[in-house]
Design a protein around this motif. Structure first.
Motif, short mmCIF file in Angstrom:
data_model
loop_
_atom_site.label_atom_id
_atom_site.label_comp_id
_atom_site.label_asym_id
_atom_site.label_seq_id
_atom_site.Cartn_x
_atom_site.Cartn_y
_atom_site.Cartn_z
N MET A 1 0.82 -1.19 0.00
CA MET A 1 0.00 0.00 0.00
C MET A 1 0.87 1.25 0.00
O MET A 1 0.56 2.21 -0.68
N LYS A 2 1.96 1.20 0.77
CA LYS A 2 2.85 2.35 0.85
C LYS A 2 3.52 2.61 -0.50
O LYS A 2 3.69 3.77 -0.90
N SER A 3 3.89 1.56 -1.21
CA SER A 3 4.55 1.74 -2.50
C SER A 3 3.59 2.32 -3.55
O SER A 3 4.02 3.07 -4.43
N LYS A 4 2.30 2.00 -3.44
CA LYS A 4 1.32 2.56 -4.38
C LYS A 4 1.12 4.04 -4.14
O LYS A 4 0.95 4.82 -5.10
N ILE A 5 1.15 4.46 -2.89
CA ILE A 5 1.01 5.88 -2.58
C ILE A 5 2.24 6.64 -3.05
O ILE A 5 2.12 7.73 -3.64
N VAL A 6 3.41 6.07 -2.86
CA VAL A 6 4.64 6.70 -3.32
C VAL A 6 4.64 6.79 -4.84
O VAL A 6 5.04 7.81 -5.42
N LEU A 7 4.18 5.73 -5.52
CA LEU A 7 4.10 5.74 -6.98
C LEU A 7 3.11 6.80 -7.46
O LEU A 7 3.38 7.50 -8.45
N PHE A 8 1.99 6.96 -6.79
CA PHE A 8 1.01 7.98 -7.15
C PHE A 8 1.62 9.37 -7.05
O PHE A 8 1.47 10.20 -7.96
N PHE A 9 2.32 9.65 -5.96
CA PHE A 9 2.94 10.96 -5.81
C PHE A 9 4.09 11.16 -6.80
O PHE A 9 4.34 12.28 -7.25
N THR A 10 4.77 10.08 -7.15
CA THR A 10 5.83 10.17 -8.17
C THR A 10 5.24 10.54 -9.52
O THR A 10 5.81 11.36 -10.25
N ILE A 11 4.10 9.95 -9.87
CA ILE A 11 3.43 10.30 -11.13
C ILE A 11 3.01 11.76 -11.12
O ILE A 11 3.22 12.48 -12.11
N ILE A 12 2.47 12.22 -10.01
CA ILE A 12 2.04 13.63 -9.91
C ILE A 12 3.24 14.56 -10.05
O ILE A 12 3.18 15.56 -10.79
N VAL A 13 4.33 14.27 -9.35
CA VAL A 13 5.52 15.13 -9.40
C VAL A 13 6.12 15.14 -10.81
O VAL A 13 6.50 16.21 -11.32
N CYS A 14 6.20 13.98 -11.46
CA CYS A 14 6.74 13.93 -12.82
C CYS A 14 5.86 14.71 -13.78
O CYS A 14 6.37 15.43 -14.66
N PHE A 15 4.55 14.61 -13.64
CA PHE A 15 3.64 15.36 -14.50
C PHE A 15 3.80 16.86 -14.28
O PHE A 15 3.85 17.63 -15.25
N LEU A 16 3.88 17.28 -13.03
CA LEU A 16 4.03 18.71 -12.74
C LEU A 16 5.36 19.24 -13.25
O LEU A 16 5.42 20.35 -13.81
N LEU A 17 6.44 18.48 -13.07
CA LEU A 17 7.73 18.90 -13.60
C LEU A 17 7.72 18.98 -15.12
O LEU A 17 8.26 19.91 -15.71
N GLN A 18 7.11 17.99 -15.74
CA GLN A 18 7.08 17.94 -17.20
C GLN A 18 6.26 19.08 -17.79
O GLN A 18 6.61 19.64 -18.82
N SER A 19 5.18 19.44 -17.13
CA SER A 19 4.29 20.45 -17.71
C SER A 19 4.62 21.88 -17.27
O SER A 19 4.11 22.81 -17.86
N THR A 20 5.46 22.06 -16.27
CA THR A 20 5.77 23.42 -15.82
C THR A 20 7.24 23.76 -15.97
O THR A 20 7.62 24.54 -16.84
#
Length: 135
Positions: free
Chosen positions: A1-20
């Protein structure tokens, strides 16, 4: 469960970095596709299923903000993560040639798929918009 939450936040951070941030420091309007790199690395490190789900949620995020057809990028990222998962346990952890080559190949396939599918859907989307107006 912890790895899925970390993966979710990693996806969000990568998307924000890529788009901004990466759009501001682009050289000749060329930026790295962090979400594709994340999908390929999850496929390599954890297998096909993890690469598939990472690609699906990454593509869904891109579709929500930038896509014209919902599910278009989700499908492409999902396939990229899934097919990179076939190299799971094939390469050595110290060898960097396989992940680099696989990322380059997946980037080429991703761009060809986006170009080809958008070319094929170019005239077809007008029909769906017309039917939507009728209904």
């Amino acid at each position: 469960m912890k790895s899925k939450i970390v993966l979710f936040f990693t996806i969000i951070v990568c998307f924000l970095l890529q788009s901004t941030l990466l759009q501001k420091i682009a050289i000749g309007s060329i930026t790295p596709n962090l979400l594709l790199i994340l999908c390929v690395s999850m496929g390599l490190m954890r297998g096909r299923k993890s690469g598939l789900w990472t690609g699906f949620f990454s593509g869904l995020l891109v579709d929500l903000f930038y896509g014209s057809v919902f599910g278009f990028y989700a499908l492409i990222y999902m396939y990229a993560g899934f097919f990179s998962g076939y190299a799971f346990r094939i390469y050595y952890d110290d060898d960097i040639k396989v992940p680099m080559a696989l990322t380059a190949i997946m980037d080429l396939i991703y761009n060809l798929a986006v170009y080809g599918l958008q070319f094929f859907l170019r005239g077809r989307l007008g029909i769906f918009k017309y039917l939507y107006r009728i209904i």
